[in-house]
Design a protein around this motif. Structure first.
Motif, PDB file in Angstrom:
ATOM      1  N   ASN A  44       5.245  15.801   8.661  1.00 12.57           N
ATOM      2  CA  ASN A  44       3.868  16.218   8.897  1.00 12.57           C
ATOM      3  C   ASN A  44       3.621  16.453  10.394  1.00 12.57           C
ATOM      4  N   ASN A  45       2.967  17.558  10.715  1.00 11.76           N
ATOM      5  CA  ASN A  45       2.723  17.922  12.117  1.00 11.76           C
ATOM      6  C   ASN A  45       1.937  16.852  12.861  1.00 11.76           C
ATOM      7  N   ASN A  46       1.031  16.173  12.136  1.00  9.37           N
ATOM      8  CA  ASN A  46       0.228  15.124  12.747  1.00  9.37           C
ATOM      9  C   ASN A  46       1.105  13.963  13.199  1.00  9.37           C
ATOM     10  N   VAL A 104      -1.068   5.277   5.747  1.00  5.97           N
ATOM     11  CA  VAL A 104      -0.634   3.913   6.042  1.00  5.97           C
ATOM     12  C   VAL A 104      -0.302   3.701   7.517  1.00  5.97           C
ATOM     13  N   ASN A 105       0.285   4.703   8.180  1.00  6.66           N
ATOM     14  CA  ASN A 105       0.673   4.525   9.584  1.00  6.66           C
ATOM     15  C   ASN A 105      -0.483   4.076  10.478  1.00  6.66           C
ATOM     16  N   ASP A 119      -0.033  12.555   1.772  1.00  6.20           N
ATOM     17  CA  ASP A 119       1.123  12.026   2.497  1.00  6.20           C
ATOM     18  C   ASP A 119       0.856  10.551   2.749  1.00  6.20           C
ATOM     19  N   PRO A 120       1.542   9.659   2.019  1.00  2.00           N
ATOM     20  CA  PRO A 120       1.308   8.217   2.184  1.00  2.00           C
ATOM     21  C   PRO A 120       1.411   7.741   3.625  1.00  2.00           C
ATOM     22  N   LEU A 140       0.819  -1.213   0.000  1.00  2.00           N
ATOM     23  CA  LEU A 140       0.000   0.000   0.000  1.00  2.00           C
ATOM     24  C   LEU A 140       0.850   1.259   0.000  1.00  2.00           C
ATOM     25  N   ILE A 141       1.841   1.335   0.874  1.00  2.00           N
ATOM     26  CA  ILE A 141       2.620   2.569   0.952  1.00  2.00           C
ATOM     27  C   ILE A 141       3.487   2.763  -0.291  1.00  2.00           C
ATOM     28  N   ARG A 142       3.987   1.687  -0.862  1.00  2.00           N
ATOM     29  CA  ARG A 142       4.797   1.832  -2.083  1.00  2.00           C
ATOM     30  C   ARG A 142       3.933   2.237  -3.265  1.00  2.00           C
TER      31      ARG A 142
END
Length: 385
Positions: free
Chosen positions: A154-156, A81-82, A76-77, A57-59
């Motif tokens: 990313n701030n998140n 995905v995280n 932002d992948p 998924l992330i790739r």
């Protein structure tokens, strides 16, 4: 005492898992990588839980990201995905070990919450440097005219990692430089910190004592700006050494580098190498140099040391902890081509000392920096506490 490691991606977790397995302390390695890749690191199949759909998924998202950027759709992948990885790891693939090792740059909110509900302790390994320290790099991108390449975390994600540091039972730091920066930002206040300098697999990276017909300075890293390669190139080219080459190994864009500094014919760039290709490059080289601007603890330093190379490095990593009284290398000033130039020249003019310092580096790495040493240190810490 048993450990389970959870990792989306790889980091240094595979080597750590392998060494924990050697001493009978590994329950499982839960990873997004497929088993056929993980097994290369000598981890038994029965100890691997592969959630490779996460890696696919992330790739896939990263592949399509460049096309979406062209039509001004920003994704932002990692933000997508995280949370998926964290959910899967904390539910379907969760394991009741004594200690869960997590982090490596990834948010792990649900794993920590699930661990607490099961009375399982968590060790969160830091990866890169602290948020404010990373933010300083932006100025370097601007100064080099490469602001368009700067990618702020990313701030998140930053916020979740900071919360993970607060919630985890123990924090693993890879260098004093990293630990002090996190402390100065108040993120390690009251935390139990385990100091674990970045390790190396000495069965893969070792000194081969090859005959060297050229004087080769090697730098390894995937970020031209953060690794300070501009200053290394400047220093090397100013010397105009006879029968010499500068090797830069990593996912580096030659066109981008050429916008910042002129490359000479003996400045060679090697892209798209996997980790198992690196030992032959180290062993053909004469000196390793990484004038990094800010790091946690790059794996390439103990790798190069283990292969018998004297080291030139800044203080902005684990350098001061592994440079043994100038017996195996030198710590130089950051952003100083002049400092690097002097040390390269010293090694060029003193081949016998260079060889002896390389042997000292290999000996130090074998004794102090192998992942077997790191794994035993972690296991011993928890057994005593």
């Amino acid at each position: 005492m048993k450990f389970t490691i959870y990792i989306r991606g790889r980091g240094f977790s595979f080597q750590l898992a392998s060494s924990l397995n050697k001493i009978g302390k590994l329950d499982y390695l839960v990873t997004s990588y497929p088993k056929f890749i993980v097994k290369k690191y000598k981890i038994p199949n029965k100890r691997i839980k592969s959630v490779f759909i996460v890696e696919i998924l992330i790739r896939t998202l990263k592949f399509f990201r460049k096309f979406l950027d062209k039509i001004k759709i920003k994704i932002d992948p990692h933000l997508i995905v995280n949370p998926i990885a964290d959910y899967l790891f904390s539910t379907i693939y969760f394991n009741d070990s004594n200690i869960n090792i997590i982090g490596f740059g990834n948010p792990c909110c649900k794993i920590i919450k699930k661990s607490k509900s099961r009375n399982i302790k968590t060790l969160y390994f830091l990866n890169t440097n602290s948020p404010i320290e990373k933010e300083k790099i932006k100025n370097e991108y601007v100064n080099l005219g490469l602001k368009y390449l700067y990618n702020k975390e990313n701030n998140n994600i930053t916020s979740k990692i900071n919360q993970n540091i607060k919630d985890a039972d123990y924090i693993g730091c890879l260098s004093l430089f990293q630990k002090n920066n996190y402390k100065n930002e108040g993120l390690l206040k009251g935390k139990k910190v385990i100091d674990c300098t970045m390790g190396v697999d000495t069965s893969v990276f070792y000194h081969q004592n090859l005959k060297k017909d050229k004087f080769i300075v090697i730098g390894v890293g995937n970020d031209f700006v953060i690794k300070g390669f501009k200053y290394l190139i400047e220093a090397f080219n100013n010397l105009n050494l006879t029968n010499s080459e500068l090797w830069l190994v990593g996912n580096l864009n030659k066109n981008v580098i050429s916008k910042v500094i002129k490359l000479k014919k003996n400045n060679l760039i090697f892209n798209n190498l996997n980790e198992f290709d690196l030992p032959k490059f180290y062993n053909q080289s004469s000196v390793f140099c990484l004038p990094t601007l800010t790091e946690g603890a790059p794996a390439v330093i103990p790798q190069a040391m283990s292969c018998g190379l004297p080291i030139i490095v800044t203080k902005n990593c684990q350098g001061p902890e592994v440079i043994d009284g100038n017996r195996n290398g030198f710590v130089v000033d950051e952003k100083s081509a002049e400092s690097i130039e002097k040390k390269i020249s010293y090694f060029y003019e003193n081949p016998k000392i260079r060889y002896e310092m390389g042997l000292s580096a290999a000996s130090f790495a074998k004794k102090n920096l192998s992942f077997d040493v790191v794994a035993n240190k972690i296991a011993s810490y928890f057994e005593k506490n």
